[in-house]
Design a protein around this motif. Sequence first.
Motif, mmCIF file in Angstrom:
data_model
loop_
_atom_site.group_PDB
_atom_site.id
_atom_site.type_symbol
_atom_site.label_atom_id
_atom_site.label_comp_id
_atom_site.label_asym_id
_atom_site.label_seq_id
_atom_site.Cartn_x
_atom_site.Cartn_y
_atom_site.Cartn_z
ATOM 1 N N CYS A 141 0.843 -1.202 0.000
ATOM 2 C CA CYS A 141 0.000 0.000 0.000
ATOM 3 C C CYS A 141 0.873 1.246 0.000
ATOM 4 O O CYS A 141 1.946 1.255 0.611
ATOM 5 C CB CYS A 141 -0.904 -0.028 1.234
ATOM 6 S SG CYS A 141 -1.995 1.399 1.419
ATOM 7 N N TRP A 142 0.418 2.288 -0.686
ATOM 8 C CA TRP A 142 1.126 3.573 -0.689
ATOM 9 C C TRP A 142 0.152 4.684 -0.371
ATOM 10 O O TRP A 142 -0.864 4.841 -1.045
ATOM 11 C CB TRP A 142 1.786 3.824 -2.035
ATOM 12 C CG TRP A 142 2.505 5.160 -2.102
ATOM 13 C CD1 TRP A 142 3.244 5.749 -1.124
ATOM 14 C CD2 TRP A 142 2.530 6.052 -3.224
ATOM 15 N NE1 TRP A 142 3.754 6.960 -1.550
ATOM 16 C CE2 TRP A 142 3.327 7.172 -2.842
ATOM 17 C CE3 TRP A 142 1.972 6.019 -4.500
ATOM 18 C CZ2 TRP A 142 3.567 8.247 -3.709
ATOM 19 C CZ3 TRP A 142 2.221 7.092 -5.354
ATOM 20 C CH2 TRP A 142 3.008 8.183 -4.953
ATOM 21 N N VAL A 143 0.449 5.438 0.676
ATOM 22 C CA VAL A 143 -0.309 6.641 1.020
ATOM 23 C C VAL A 143 0.483 7.836 0.499
ATOM 24 O O VAL A 143 1.553 8.157 1.024
ATOM 25 C CB VAL A 143 -0.517 6.765 2.542
ATOM 26 C CG1 VAL A 143 -1.259 8.057 2.867
ATOM 27 C CG2 VAL A 143 -1.291 5.573 3.075
ATOM 28 N N ASP A 144 -0.030 8.478 -0.533
ATOM 29 C CA ASP A 144 0.619 9.650 -1.107
ATOM 30 C C ASP A 144 0.212 10.876 -0.285
ATOM 31 O O ASP A 144 -0.984 11.136 -0.120
ATOM 32 C CB ASP A 144 0.152 9.809 -2.558
ATOM 33 C CG ASP A 144 0.806 10.965 -3.278
ATOM 34 O OD1 ASP A 144 1.426 11.818 -2.609
ATOM 35 O OD2 ASP A 144 0.691 11.033 -4.515
ATOM 36 N N PRO A 145 1.174 11.638 0.237
ATOM 37 C CA PRO A 145 0.828 12.827 1.033
ATOM 38 C C PRO A 145 -0.073 13.810 0.294
ATOM 39 O O PRO A 145 -0.788 14.586 0.915
ATOM 40 C CB PRO A 145 2.194 13.450 1.333
ATOM 41 C CG PRO A 145 3.149 12.319 1.267
ATOM 42 C CD PRO A 145 2.634 11.415 0.179
ATOM 43 N N ASN A 146 -0.048 13.779 -1.033
ATOM 44 C CA ASN A 146 -0.887 14.680 -1.819
ATOM 45 C C ASN A 146 -2.231 14.047 -2.181
ATOM 46 O O ASN A 146 -2.829 14.385 -3.194
ATOM 47 C CB ASN A 146 -0.148 15.120 -3.078
ATOM 48 C CG ASN A 146 1.094 15.917 -2.735
ATOM 49 O OD1 ASN A 146 1.044 16.821 -1.905
ATOM 50 N ND2 ASN A 146 2.215 15.558 -3.329
ATOM 51 N N ALA A 147 -2.666 13.118 -1.322
ATOM 52 C CA ALA A 147 -4.038 12.581 -1.334
ATOM 53 C C ALA A 147 -4.247 11.342 -2.177
ATOM 54 O O ALA A 147 -5.377 10.987 -2.477
ATOM 55 C CB ALA A 147 -5.058 13.652 -1.736
ATOM 56 N N GLY A 148 -3.211 10.643 -2.558
ATOM 57 C CA GLY A 148 -3.405 9.391 -3.279
ATOM 58 C C GLY A 148 -3.355 8.206 -2.340
ATOM 59 O O GLY A 148 -2.697 8.255 -1.300
#
Length: 373
Positions: free
Chosen positions: A24-31
């Motif tokens: 899983c990847w949580v993108d700080p720019n809302a992805g």
Amino acid sequence: MSTEDKPAYSPGLAGVIAGESAICWVDPNAGLLYRGYDIHELAVKSSYEDIVWLLLHGELPDMAQLGKMTWELSEERTLPAPVLAMLRTLPHDTHPMDALRTGVSMLASFDPELNDNSHAANLRKAIRLIAKVCQLIADGWRIRQGDDPCAAPHDLTHAGAFLFSLNGVLPEAWLVEMLDTVLVLYADHEFNASTFSARVTASTLSDIYSAVTSAIGTLKGPLHGGANEEALGVLEGIGSADRVESWVKERLERKEKIMGFGHRVYKTGDSRVPVMRELARNLGERTGKTHWVPICEKLEEVMTREKNLCANVDLYAAVVFRLMGFPGALNPAIFALSRVAGWCAHVIEQHDHNRLIRPRSLYTGPVARKIKE
């Protein structure tokens, strides 16, 4: 006298890269991506069973794989009789998260593959855990209410089985579909606190049940899984959209934390919020309780203006759970109903590429000193 240079320090491990993961990847720019797939597309096109397979195996399932796993989940939901007996001995006011934590810990003793940390054995145990967590939550709640456990028909989806086991009646299709979407949204979120707890436990080569028990204990806290239960209290306390402005300013003047806002990673908003907001709006229209979403939207407006904080998924999840008829005390457990898939995937990944997780601390105590004679 210290012989070590003062190490770098990040309170709460903020921004610290603690490991690698392909899950899983949580993108700080809302992805938010599960195994490379965007959460918005998954929420529309995939079921929770699809997500379970994706998280555990790395790819979305074909029809045969999906059918086999769905059948396995239905076959594994039944709890051992001693576990049900334990649920009946708990005090009446035991929180569902405490009952769940105790139940998962006890289930370990009934798994013949408990101490086999091989990839294949962990996959089999993951299915058992995902299935039995569903039943533990539902049976535990029914027993707390003085009702008998209720086993779901085998042809229901995971979301449908939970609703049936909890309420004892066949759920409406639209309600099952909405809960299924909620489970998709909550299934994983990178190295969040509970997942990291699970990985720390797994890194000692402890078993998957111990790791998930650690995760449940972490999820219970109001700054993590308990946040949607706390957010519900916020919304109930406000009552109507026209009270939001004054309510927020009073709390901010007292420097109180307002649940449902802010996130350690996201900087421009929680990517799951738009989907959860629309679920809340849809449920409000179906139930005739349309006042909740305007309260949330006004809260978003005021908190963005006053504190530059965006809503996180727990704000609207609190509304969704309320309109689905779930008691507030069950909110964190429903979070666990979904997230157990992510926990299991991370434990498997940790065991497959293990390195003991052992960070350092920054010592702030007295300098070296002698015992007085």
